[in-house]
Structures are given as structure tokens and as C-alpha cells.
Motif scaffolding. Structure first.
Motif, PDB file in Angstrom:
ATOM      1  N   HIS A  16      46.088  45.234  30.670  1.00 19.92           N
ATOM      2  CA  HIS A  16      45.547  46.556  31.021  1.00 19.92           C
ATOM      3  C   HIS A  16      45.278  46.617  32.524  1.00 19.92           C
ATOM      4  N   PRO A  17      45.823  47.637  33.213  1.00 15.24           N
ATOM      5  CA  PRO A  17      45.592  47.735  34.660  1.00 15.24           C
ATOM      6  C   PRO A  17      44.120  47.865  35.023  1.00 15.24           C
ATOM      7  N   ILE A  49      46.692  32.298  39.884  1.00 18.74           N
ATOM      8  CA  ILE A  49      46.936  33.333  38.870  1.00 18.74           C
ATOM      9  C   ILE A  49      48.269  34.033  39.120  1.00 18.74           C
ATOM     10  N   ILE A  50      48.524  34.389  40.382  1.00 19.18           N
ATOM     11  CA  ILE A  50      49.757  35.114  40.711  1.00 19.18           C
ATOM     12  C   ILE A  50      50.988  34.257  40.462  1.00 19.18           C
ATOM     13  N   ILE A  51      50.925  32.981  40.840  1.00 20.45           N
ATOM     14  CA  ILE A  51      52.101  32.111  40.724  1.00 20.45           C
ATOM     15  C   ILE A  51      52.267  31.583  39.297  1.00 20.45           C
ATOM     16  N   ILE A  52      51.169  31.099  38.685  1.00 22.95           N
ATOM     17  CA  ILE A  52      51.277  30.463  37.369  1.00 22.95           C
ATOM     18  C   ILE A  52      51.332  31.513  36.249  1.00 22.95           C
ATOM     19  N   PHE A 127      46.969  40.424  44.475  1.00 20.98           N
ATOM     20  CA  PHE A 127      46.891  40.288  43.019  1.00 20.98           C
ATOM     21  C   PHE A 127      47.187  41.621  42.339  1.00 20.98           C
ATOM     22  N   ILE A 128      46.611  42.692  42.867  1.00 22.62           N
ATOM     23  CA  ILE A 128      46.853  44.021  42.295  1.00 22.62           C
ATOM     24  C   ILE A 128      48.293  44.457  42.536  1.00 22.62           C
ATOM     25  N   PRO A 133      52.368  47.486  38.109  1.00 21.56           N
ATOM     26  CA  PRO A 133      53.349  48.501  38.514  1.00 21.56           C
ATOM     27  C   PRO A 133      52.658  49.743  39.056  1.00 21.56           C
ATOM     28  N   ILE A 134      53.278  50.378  40.031  1.00 20.61           N
ATOM     29  CA  ILE A 134      52.663  51.513  40.704  1.00 20.61           C
ATOM     30  C   ILE A 134      52.395  52.663  39.732  1.00 20.61           C
TER      31      ILE A 134
END
Length: 258
Positions: A16-17, A49-52, A127-128, A133-134
Motif C-alpha cells: 500500500h502506498p 530495504i530498497i536493494i534487498i 525509498f518513495i 509508481p507515480i
């Protein structure tokens, strides 16, 4: 366009965004607490978090995270370099005309704190931007009653940025293939032509885009599809645990609200 494709393929795109936005905003608020240890943890946490979890390639993320360092370096230079500093206060000290220039321990310390805080906040923004997605972000902001004109501008500017970057990459490749950057003089000439073309093309593209929107019944609001997301209690508990731990670490290691 590679970054845009990564956003739609990352491992957190189905989260959830609202959860991601809550996590990023709370972590950013904690990052404002002056504590270099907590800022370092935020940078490492967001990278992990972003990479894994997100599946963003480490090489691309490192390239993105190093981009703000050039602007950050220019910003902290006046803090590091002190005019009129005495020899006792300076680590490096030398005369400059009728005054002195020195690099003091206090200046380096302050620059280090500002750099760590800035990179921690930038990592939250990444991160965001790399996991959401936009269209999902705009749909969420629309539910939060953000004015529609701002959301339309966000979407159009986002689209135009990728169009400009794609055009710039193609022009640069063509110029480079014709030895347009073989020396300093030709590099300046090629870069000037590239920038001038991008500016004129951006204005031309914006006019054509507006004409296309009007011809398709644009009435002042862009319609976006709203995906059916559901809040996860598990994710909210994890967010609360992580941010609570960061907050406690920030306060226990010398951070304060002063």
C-alpha cells in the motif's frame, strides 16, 4: 526510462502506498534529530530495504545516492572553510590577502552532521520514488484532498522529465559517436547545442502535449486508475517497531530536540 521500469517491477510495488509514505515521512522526521549515528542507520536501512526487498540493483542505487553529493559538497564548503580563523582553532591554516583561511574542527563536525542528515533524508525520498509508481502516489494524494492542479502538474512534469532525459541521452550518444566530446572546446560546443535543443524541444513538446490533451477532452483534471490496495496490519507493526527503535537510538546516543 530504466528507472521508471524499475519502479513498476520492484518487489514493494504491491505494498500500500500509504504504508510506504507513512514509513518514509516518520523516518524523515526522526532524521531531523541531530544525531549522526541515527542518520547513518537510516541511510543503511533504506539502502537495505530498497536493494534487498525492492530488488533495485545495487549499482544503480549507488549511482543515484552519489548524485546529490556534488550539490552537497558545494553547500558545505562555506561551513568547512572559515575566513578569519585563528591558528589555534584551525586544523589547516594559511594567510589569504589581509585575512586568514582555515579548516576548523567545529566546521568539519557541523559539515559532517549536515551531510549525514541530508543523505538520510535523501535516502527516504529515494525509498518513495524507487518503490512507489507515480500513478499510485497521485491516487493516494488525491484521497488526501491535494489540489488537482498540483497532481496534474506532478504527473506532466514527471512524464516530461523522462522524455527530456531520453532525448538528451540519444543526442549525447550521437554527438559522442561523432567525436563531439574529444576535447574541452568541442565538449563545450556540443553541450551548448544539446542544452539549447533540449530547451526549445521542451517548450515545443509541452505545447503539443496540451493540444493533445484538449483534443481528447481534457477538462482540467487528469484521470488516473486507483488500484485496490489494502493496509497490512503486519506492515504497520513493522513500521512502528523500526521507527520506534530509530527514535530511541537517536535519543539514547545524544540526540535532542534543541
Amino acid at each position: 526510462m530504466l528507472l521508471d521500469s524499475l519502479v513498476y517491477k520492484n518487489g514493494l510495488k504491491d505494498v500500500h502506498p500509504g504504508e510506504k509514505l507513512i514509513f518514509a515521512l516518520i523516518t524523515m522526521c526522526i532524521g531531523f534529530i541531530p544525531n549522526i549515528y541515527c542518520d547513518g542507520l537510516i541511510i543503511l536501512l533504506m539502502a537495505a530495504i530498497i536493494i534487498i526487498k525492492g530488488g533495485i540493483p545495487p549499482k544503480i542505487y549507488l549511482h543515484l545516492i552519489f548524485l546529490p553529493l556534488a550539490f552537497l559538497g558545494m553547500s558545505i564548503l562555506p561551513i568547512v572553510i572559515n575566513f578569519g580563523a585563528s591558528a589555534e582553532q584551525s586544523l589547516v591554516h594559511f594567510p589569504f590577502f589581509q585575512t586568514t583561511i582555515g579548516v576548523t574542527y567545529g566546521g568539519l563536525k557541523q559539515a559532517g552532521f549536515l551531510s549525514a542528515r541530508s543523505m538520510a533524508l535523501v535516502s527516504c525520498l529515494y525509498f518513495i520514488s524507487l518503490t512507489t509508481p507515480i500513478l499510485d502516489l497521485i491516487a493516494l494524494l488525491k484521497k488526501l484532498n491535494v489540489p488537482g492542479v498540483l497532481l496534474d502538474l506532478m504527473l506532466l512534469i514527471y512524464r516530461q522529465l523522462f522524455v527530456v532525459l531520453d532525448t538528451a541521452e540519444k543526442i549525447y550518444t550521437a554527438q559522442n559517436a561523432r567525436l563531439g566530446y574529444v576535447n574541452f572546446k568541442s565538449s563545450l560546443n556540443s553541450m551548448g547545442k544539446l542544452l539549447s535543443y533540449l530547451i526549445t524541444k521542451s517548450f515545443s513538446d509541452s505545447k503539443r502535449l496540451y493540444t493533445a490533451l484538449v483534443s481528447r477532452g481534457y477538462d482540467g483534471e487528469l484521470k488516473v486508475l486507483d488500484s485496490n490496495y489494502r493496509f497490512s496490519v503486519k506492515n504497520l507493526l513493522i513500521i512502528a517497531a523500526i521507527d520506534t527503535a530509530l527514535f530511541v537510538i537517536a535519543l539514547k546516543t545524544g540526540g535532542s530536540f534543541k
